[in-house]
Scaffold this motif. Sequence first.
Motif: not given
Length: 201
Positions: A154-156, A194-201
Amino acid sequence: MTTSTQLHSNDVREHILSTGQRIMAGKGFSAVGLNEILTDAGVPKGSFYHYFPSKEAFGVAMLKRYFDDYLAELDHTLSQPGITMAQRLMNYWQQWQDSQSFSDCQGKCLAVKLGAEVADLSDSMRLTLKAGTSGIISRLAQALAAGVAEGSLRIEDQPGKVAESLYQLWLGASVMVKIVRNTAPFESAMAVTRQIIRISP
C-alpha cells in the motif's frame, strides 16, 4: 547478415566500454585519461577514435550501455515468478544494497559515481543519465501500481511520485555509504522503504 568483421568490431567496442566502465566506476570520469583505458584494454588510440569521436561521446555510450544492462536486470527482477510484486521490489533494493559496495562495485555503481560529476561537465551525458534514471523510476512506478492492485503493498501517493522518492532515497543512501564507509545508510533506507510501501502480511 552479420559478418565476422562486424562481430569483431562489436567485440572491440564492447571491450573498450567495459574496461572504461570498470576504471571510471572507481576513479571518476575526469580523473581517467583515454591512455589509461586503452592501455588496460590493449587497444591502440586509433581504434578508439574509430568507435568514439571524443571522450564525451565515449561517456555517452558507456552510460547508455550501463543503463541498458541495468534496466534489463531490473525487468528480470520485477518479473520473477512465484512471489508478490512487493517481494520483487524488496529483492530489487536488496540487490541494490549488495551491488553498491563502497569499496569495489566493479562498474555496477556508475550512475552513483558519475552522476553529479558528468551532469556538470556535459549536457549530452546529463541527458543520458536523465533518460536512464527516468527508465528506472518508470519501471518502479509500474511495479508499485501492480503491487497495489494485487494487494501486496500500500502507498499513500501516486505510484510515480513514490517511485521517484524511493529512487532518490536510495541514490542518496549510496552516496552516504561512500562517505561513511559502512552500510548503515542502506539499512536506514531499507527501513524507510518498508514504511513507505507498507507490505501486506
